[in-house]
Design a protein around this motif. Structure first.
Motif, PDB file in Angstrom:
ATOM      1  N   ASP A   2       0.840  -1.189   0.000  1.00  0.00           N
ATOM      2  CA  ASP A   2       0.000   0.000   0.000  1.00  0.00           C
ATOM      3  C   ASP A   2       0.876   1.240   0.000  1.00  0.00           C
ATOM      4  OD1 ASP A   2      -2.135  -1.707   0.220  1.00  0.00           O
ATOM      5  OD2 ASP A   2      -2.540  -1.266   2.317  1.00  0.00           O
ATOM      6  N   VAL A   3       0.411   2.266  -0.715  1.00  0.00           N
ATOM      7  CA  VAL A   3       1.035   3.588  -0.658  1.00  0.00           C
ATOM      8  C   VAL A   3      -0.046   4.540  -0.148  1.00  0.00           C
ATOM      9  CG1 VAL A   3       2.149   5.449  -1.921  1.00  0.00           C
ATOM     10  CG2 VAL A   3       2.571   3.081  -2.593  1.00  0.00           C
ATOM     11  N   ILE A   4       0.282   5.253   0.920  1.00  0.00           N
ATOM     12  CA  ILE A   4      -0.662   6.186   1.528  1.00  0.00           C
ATOM     13  C   ILE A   4      -0.018   7.566   1.558  1.00  0.00           C
ATOM     14  CG2 ILE A   4      -1.989   6.741   3.605  1.00  0.00           C
ATOM     15  CD1 ILE A   4      -1.713   3.671   4.276  1.00  0.00           C
ATOM     16  N   VAL A   5      -0.720   8.537   0.990  1.00  0.00           N
ATOM     17  CA  VAL A   5      -0.248   9.922   0.979  1.00  0.00           C
ATOM     18  C   VAL A   5      -1.267  10.764   1.730  1.00  0.00           C
ATOM     19  CG1 VAL A   5       0.246  11.932  -0.469  1.00  0.00           C
ATOM     20  CG2 VAL A   5       0.969   9.652  -1.221  1.00  0.00           C
ATOM     21  N   SER A   6      -0.800  11.480   2.746  1.00  0.00           N
ATOM     22  CA  SER A   6      -1.659  12.408   3.485  1.00  0.00           C
ATOM     23  C   SER A   6      -1.126  13.812   3.275  1.00  0.00           C
ATOM     24  CB  SER A   6      -1.642  12.091   4.982  1.00  0.00           C
ATOM     25  OG  SER A   6      -2.139  10.805   5.218  1.00  0.00           O
ATOM     26  N   ARG A   7      -2.037  14.729   2.995  1.00  0.00           N
ATOM     27  CA  ARG A   7      -1.653  16.129   2.817  1.00  0.00           C
ATOM     28  C   ARG A   7      -2.369  16.948   3.875  1.00  0.00           C
ATOM     29  NH1 ARG A   7      -3.948  19.160  -2.176  1.00  0.00           N
ATOM     30  NH2 ARG A   7      -5.612  19.491  -0.670  1.00  0.00           N
ATOM     31  N   TRP A  18      -4.887   9.877   0.476  1.00  0.00           N
ATOM     32  CA  TRP A  18      -5.076   9.025  -0.696  1.00  0.00           C
ATOM     33  C   TRP A  18      -4.415   7.688  -0.411  1.00  0.00           C
ATOM     34  CZ3 TRP A  18      -3.829  14.118  -0.715  1.00  0.00           C
ATOM     35  CH2 TRP A  18      -4.638  14.986  -1.453  1.00  0.00           C
ATOM     36  N   HIS A  19      -5.036   6.592  -0.874  1.00  0.00           N
ATOM     37  CA  HIS A  19      -4.543   5.252  -0.571  1.00  0.00           C
ATOM     38  C   HIS A  19      -4.642   4.391  -1.829  1.00  0.00           C
ATOM     39  CE1 HIS A  19      -5.222   1.382   2.007  1.00  0.00           C
ATOM     40  NE2 HIS A  19      -4.097   1.350   1.347  1.00  0.00           N
ATOM     41  N   VAL A  20      -3.524   3.802  -2.211  1.00  0.00           N
ATOM     42  CA  VAL A  20      -3.496   2.933  -3.392  1.00  0.00           C
ATOM     43  C   VAL A  20      -2.894   1.591  -3.001  1.00  0.00           C
ATOM     44  CG1 VAL A  20      -2.434   2.566  -5.659  1.00  0.00           C
ATOM     45  CG2 VAL A  20      -3.353   4.798  -5.072  1.00  0.00           C
ATOM     46  N   ARG A  21      -3.545   0.523  -3.429  1.00  0.00           N
ATOM     47  CA  ARG A  21      -2.998  -0.826  -3.285  1.00  0.00           C
ATOM     48  C   ARG A  21      -2.236  -1.132  -4.569  1.00  0.00           C
ATOM     49  NH1 ARG A  21      -5.164  -3.064   1.212  1.00  0.00           N
ATOM     50  NH2 ARG A  21      -7.156  -2.248   1.879  1.00  0.00           N
ATOM     51  N   VAL A  22      -0.915  -1.116  -4.467  1.00  0.00           N
ATOM     52  CA  VAL A  22      -0.051  -1.236  -5.635  1.00  0.00           C
ATOM     53  C   VAL A  22      -0.288  -2.551  -6.372  1.00  0.00           C
ATOM     54  CG1 VAL A  22       2.358  -1.398  -6.395  1.00  0.00           C
ATOM     55  CG2 VAL A  22       1.695   0.290  -4.678  1.00  0.00           C
ATOM     56  N   ASP A  23      -0.481  -3.642  -5.641  1.00  0.00           N
ATOM     57  CA  ASP A  23      -0.641  -4.949  -6.273  1.00  0.00           C
ATOM     58  C   ASP A  23      -1.921  -5.048  -7.101  1.00  0.00           C
ATOM     59  OD1 ASP A  23       1.773  -5.849  -5.199  1.00  0.00           O
ATOM     60  OD2 ASP A  23       0.793  -6.390  -3.316  1.00  0.00           O
ATOM     61  N   GLU A  24      -2.866  -4.141  -6.899  1.00  0.00           N
ATOM     62  CA  GLU A  24      -4.103  -4.139  -7.670  1.00  0.00           C
ATOM     63  C   GLU A  24      -4.015  -3.276  -8.931  1.00  0.00           C
ATOM     64  OE1 GLU A  24      -7.217  -2.966  -5.013  1.00  0.00           O
ATOM     65  OE2 GLU A  24      -6.984  -4.752  -3.758  1.00  0.00           O
ATOM     66  N   GLN A  25      -2.902  -2.596  -9.124  1.00  0.00           N
ATOM     67  CA  GLN A  25      -2.730  -1.717 -10.280  1.00  0.00           C
ATOM     68  C   GLN A  25      -2.236  -2.534 -11.484  1.00  0.00           C
ATOM     69  OE1 GLN A  25      -3.754   1.551 -10.042  1.00  0.00           O
ATOM     70  NE2 GLN A  25      -4.404   0.721  -8.075  1.00  0.00           N
ATOM     71  N   PRO A  26      -2.740  -2.242 -12.680  1.00  0.00           N
ATOM     72  CA  PRO A  26      -2.300  -2.992 -13.862  1.00  0.00           C
ATOM     73  C   PRO A  26      -0.826  -2.762 -14.191  1.00  0.00           C
ATOM     74  CG  PRO A  26      -3.710  -1.168 -14.499  1.00  0.00           C
ATOM     75  CD  PRO A  26      -3.728  -1.234 -13.001  1.00  0.00           C
ATOM     76  N   ASP A  27      -0.273  -1.657 -13.719  1.00  0.00           N
ATOM     77  CA  ASP A  27       1.135  -1.335 -13.953  1.00  0.00           C
ATOM     78  C   ASP A  27       1.939  -1.426 -12.660  1.00  0.00           C
ATOM     79  OD1 ASP A  27      -0.149   0.810 -12.775  1.00  0.00           O
ATOM     80  OD2 ASP A  27       0.808   2.327 -14.021  1.00  0.00           O
ATOM     81  N   SER A  28       1.643  -2.433 -11.840  1.00  0.00           N
ATOM     82  CA  SER A  28       2.265  -2.544 -10.517  1.00  0.00           C
ATOM     83  C   SER A  28       3.794  -2.634 -10.599  1.00  0.00           C
ATOM     84  CB  SER A  28       1.700  -3.734  -9.746  1.00  0.00           C
ATOM     85  OG  SER A  28       1.968  -4.944 -10.422  1.00  0.00           O
ATOM     86  N   ALA A  29       4.337  -3.246 -11.642  1.00  0.00           N
ATOM     87  CA  ALA A  29       5.802  -3.325 -11.771  1.00  0.00           C
ATOM     88  C   ALA A  29       6.406  -1.928 -11.871  1.00  0.00           C
ATOM     89  CB  ALA A  29       6.185  -4.160 -12.984  1.00  0.00           C
ATOM     90  N   ARG A  85      -4.904   7.967  -8.989  1.00  0.00           N
ATOM     91  CA  ARG A  85      -5.492   6.631  -8.921  1.00  0.00           C
ATOM     92  C   ARG A  85      -6.459   6.409  -7.769  1.00  0.00           C
ATOM     93  NH1 ARG A  85      -2.312   2.828 -12.023  1.00  0.00           N
ATOM     94  NH2 ARG A  85      -1.496   4.102 -13.721  1.00  0.00           N
ATOM     95  N   SER A  86      -6.629   7.387  -6.884  1.00  0.00           N
ATOM     96  CA  SER A  86      -7.560   7.205  -5.774  1.00  0.00           C
ATOM     97  C   SER A  86      -8.273   8.517  -5.459  1.00  0.00           C
ATOM     98  CB  SER A  86      -6.831   6.677  -4.540  1.00  0.00           C
ATOM     99  OG  SER A  86      -5.936   7.626  -4.036  1.00  0.00           O
ATOM    100  N   GLU A  87      -9.397   8.368  -4.804  1.00  0.00           N
ATOM    101  CA  GLU A  87     -10.168   9.531  -4.365  1.00  0.00           C
ATOM    102  C   GLU A  87      -9.675   9.956  -2.984  1.00  0.00           C
ATOM    103  OE1 GLU A  87     -12.457  11.224  -6.054  1.00  0.00           O
ATOM    104  OE2 GLU A  87     -12.243   9.882  -7.764  1.00  0.00           O
ATOM    105  N   PRO A  88      -9.619  11.251  -2.697  1.00  0.00           N
ATOM    106  CA  PRO A  88      -9.171  11.683  -1.370  1.00  0.00           C
ATOM    107  C   PRO A  88     -10.187  11.330  -0.288  1.00  0.00           C
ATOM    108  CG  PRO A  88      -9.920  13.563  -2.634  1.00  0.00           C
ATOM    109  CD  PRO A  88      -9.961  12.377  -3.559  1.00  0.00           C
ATOM    110  N   GLU A  89      -9.669  10.988   0.879  1.00  0.00           N
ATOM    111  CA  GLU A  89     -10.497  10.734   2.050  1.00  0.00           C
ATOM    112  C   GLU A  89     -10.288  11.887   3.018  1.00  0.00           C
ATOM    113  OE1 GLU A  89      -9.213   7.010   3.659  1.00  0.00           O
ATOM    114  OE2 GLU A  89      -9.260   6.056   1.704  1.00  0.00           O
ATOM    115  N   ARG A  90     -11.358  12.299   3.662  1.00  0.00           N
ATOM    116  CA  ARG A  90     -11.281  13.336   4.682  1.00  0.00           C
ATOM    117  C   ARG A  90     -11.467  12.688   6.048  1.00  0.00           C
ATOM    118  NH1 ARG A  90     -12.964  15.281   0.096  1.00  0.00           N
ATOM    119  NH2 ARG A  90     -12.532  17.394  -0.543  1.00  0.00           N
ATOM    120  N   PRO A  91     -10.979  13.305   7.114  1.00  0.00           N
ATOM    121  CA  PRO A  91     -11.161  12.711   8.444  1.00  0.00           C
ATOM    122  C   PRO A  91     -12.633  12.412   8.716  1.00  0.00           C
ATOM    123  CG  PRO A  91      -9.685  14.587   8.586  1.00  0.00           C
ATOM    124  CD  PRO A  91     -10.256  14.576   7.182  1.00  0.00           C
TER     125      PRO A  91
END
Length: 103
Positions: A2-7, A18-29, A85-91
């Motif tokens: 997982d890659v998680i970016v908080s701003r 924002w949270h992305v599961r890398v293994d679920e991406q078609p270009d994960s490599a 690749r992801s929608e932002p989440e708010r608290p």
């Protein structure tokens, strides 16, 4: 992985995540190559600036906190890719699933 970016910060001080599961991406490599390219132990030096965004980037076992102006090169590329690749989440908001790219 997982890659998680908080701003946070800025004038309003709101936090978005924002949270992305890398293994679920078609270009994960490509993601893994980009993550390996990032200098996790040596982010670019920049003095703190009030009322600017601060980014916290987490990708086990790595974590870094960078000022907005430090987001250059592979740092910027990773943050932009996660935001695309992801929608932002708010608290207090329920997490939304990762968007699939349309190609």
């Amino acid at each position: 992985m997982d890659v998680i970016v908080s701003r946070s910060g800025g004038l309003a001080g709101l936090r978005l995540t924002w949270h992305v599961r890398v293994d679920e991406q078609p270009d994960s490599a490509d993601w893994y190559l980009l993550i390996e390219e990032i200098p996790w132990t040596a982010p670019p030096p920049v003095p703190p600036e009030p009322d600017r965004f601060v980014y916290r980037i987490r990708c086990e076992p790595h974590e870094a906190t960078l000022a907005e102006r430090q987001l250059t090169g592979p740092w910027r590329k990773l943050v932009d890719l996660v935001q695309e690749r992801s929608e932002p989440e708010r608290p207090g908001q329920r997490p939304t699933p990762t968007r699939r790219p349309t190609r």
